[in-house]
Design a protein around this motif. Structure first.
Motif, PDB file in Angstrom:
ATOM      1  N   ALA A  88      42.206  34.963  32.076  1.00 38.71           N
ATOM      2  CA  ALA A  88      41.168  35.677  31.324  1.00 38.71           C
ATOM      3  C   ALA A  88      40.575  34.838  30.196  1.00 38.71           C
ATOM      4  CB  ALA A  88      41.743  36.970  30.761  1.00 38.71           C
ATOM      5  N   ARG A  89      41.285  33.806  29.763  1.00 37.47           N
ATOM      6  CA  ARG A  89      40.799  32.970  28.661  1.00 37.47           C
ATOM      7  C   ARG A  89      39.794  31.921  29.120  1.00 37.47           C
ATOM      8  NH1 ARG A  89      46.370  30.662  27.161  1.00 37.47           N
ATOM      9  NH2 ARG A  89      46.362  30.765  29.409  1.00 37.47           N
ATOM     10  N   ARG A  90      39.765  31.633  30.394  1.00 38.53           N
ATOM     11  CA  ARG A  90      38.931  30.530  30.893  1.00 38.53           C
ATOM     12  C   ARG A  90      37.672  31.048  31.572  1.00 38.53           C
ATOM     13  NH1 ARG A  90      42.238  26.128  33.971  1.00 38.53           N
ATOM     14  NH2 ARG A  90      40.681  24.798  33.028  1.00 38.53           N
ATOM     15  N   LYS A  91      36.600  30.270  31.434  1.00 38.97           N
ATOM     16  CA  LYS A  91      35.346  30.573  32.121  1.00 38.97           C
ATOM     17  C   LYS A  91      34.906  29.316  32.859  1.00 38.97           C
ATOM     18  CE  LYS A  91      33.685  34.029  28.848  1.00 38.97           C
ATOM     19  NZ  LYS A  91      34.003  35.211  29.561  1.00 38.97           N
ATOM     20  N   LYS A  92      34.642  29.471  34.148  1.00 38.27           N
ATOM     21  CA  LYS A  92      34.193  28.321  34.924  1.00 38.27           C
ATOM     22  C   LYS A  92      32.691  28.143  34.765  1.00 38.27           C
ATOM     23  CE  LYS A  92      33.701  30.769  39.326  1.00 38.27           C
ATOM     24  NZ  LYS A  92      34.129  30.787  40.732  1.00 38.27           N
ATOM     25  N   ILE A  93      32.253  26.921  34.945  1.00 41.45           N
ATOM     26  CA  ILE A  93      30.838  26.571  34.838  1.00 41.45           C
ATOM     27  C   ILE A  93      30.254  26.597  36.243  1.00 41.45           C
ATOM     28  CG2 ILE A  93      29.214  24.758  34.204  1.00 41.45           C
ATOM     29  CD1 ILE A  93      31.488  23.788  32.243  1.00 41.45           C
ATOM     30  N   VAL A  94      29.163  27.332  36.385  1.00 42.23           N
ATOM     31  CA  VAL A  94      28.532  27.494  37.696  1.00 42.23           C
ATOM     32  C   VAL A  94      27.062  27.096  37.582  1.00 42.23           C
ATOM     33  CG1 VAL A  94      27.969  29.152  39.509  1.00 42.23           C
ATOM     34  CG2 VAL A  94      30.103  29.395  38.230  1.00 42.23           C
TER      35      VAL A  94
END
Length: 144
Positions: free
Chosen positions: A90-96
């Motif tokens: 939940a802490r990470r966000k991927k770059i798309v």
């Protein structure tokens, strides 16, 4: 200038400046800054292969977290990337890459490929390996 008078930092800075000028010319009309183009190239090249995070951008380009964050924010504001949560952390966000970024994919990938070819023209593979070995050692020295 004699070989023994050459200073590594000056040569690297001159090379960096030349690459920056060429990148601006390759992307023309202010489409992207050099940093944006390089970052977008990296994102597009890894698009759909694996999840990509800010940390990956930091490591790839030797950026500090605030610099990478600002760069990604610029790309996000331009609608070229978005950040999505990942189900496993939940802490990470991927770059798309967005659909708009994918429209630039051919331009970005070919522009940087042409620049790489121009930069390394006439340099044998063996000399390029020496170059990479030396730059890796210099980066390691700076990290100490």
């Amino acid at each position: 200038m004699k070989q023994e008078e050459r200073i590594a930092m000056r040569s690297i800075k001159r090379l960096s400046n030349g690459i920056s000028r060429e990148m601006c010319a390759a992307f023309g009309s202010g489409m992207f800054s050099g940093a944006q183009g390089r970052t977008l190239h990296f994102i597009l090249a890894t698009h759909q292969k694996e999840d990509l995070f800010q940390k990956d951008i930091e490591e790839e380009f030797g950026l500090r977290p605030p610099t990478a964050s600002a760069l990604l924010k610029e790309l996000e504001q331009r609608g070229l990337i978005r950040k999505e949560p990942v189900p496993y952390d939940a802490r990470r966000k991927k770059i798309v890459a967005t659909e708009e970024a994918l429209q630039y994919k051919d331009c970005v990938l070919s522009g940087l490929e042409k620049l790489e070819q121009k930069l390394t023209a006439g340099i044998p593979d063996e000399e390029m390996q020496v170059f990479f070995t030396v730059t890796d050692k210099m980066l390691k020295n700076l990290a100490q």
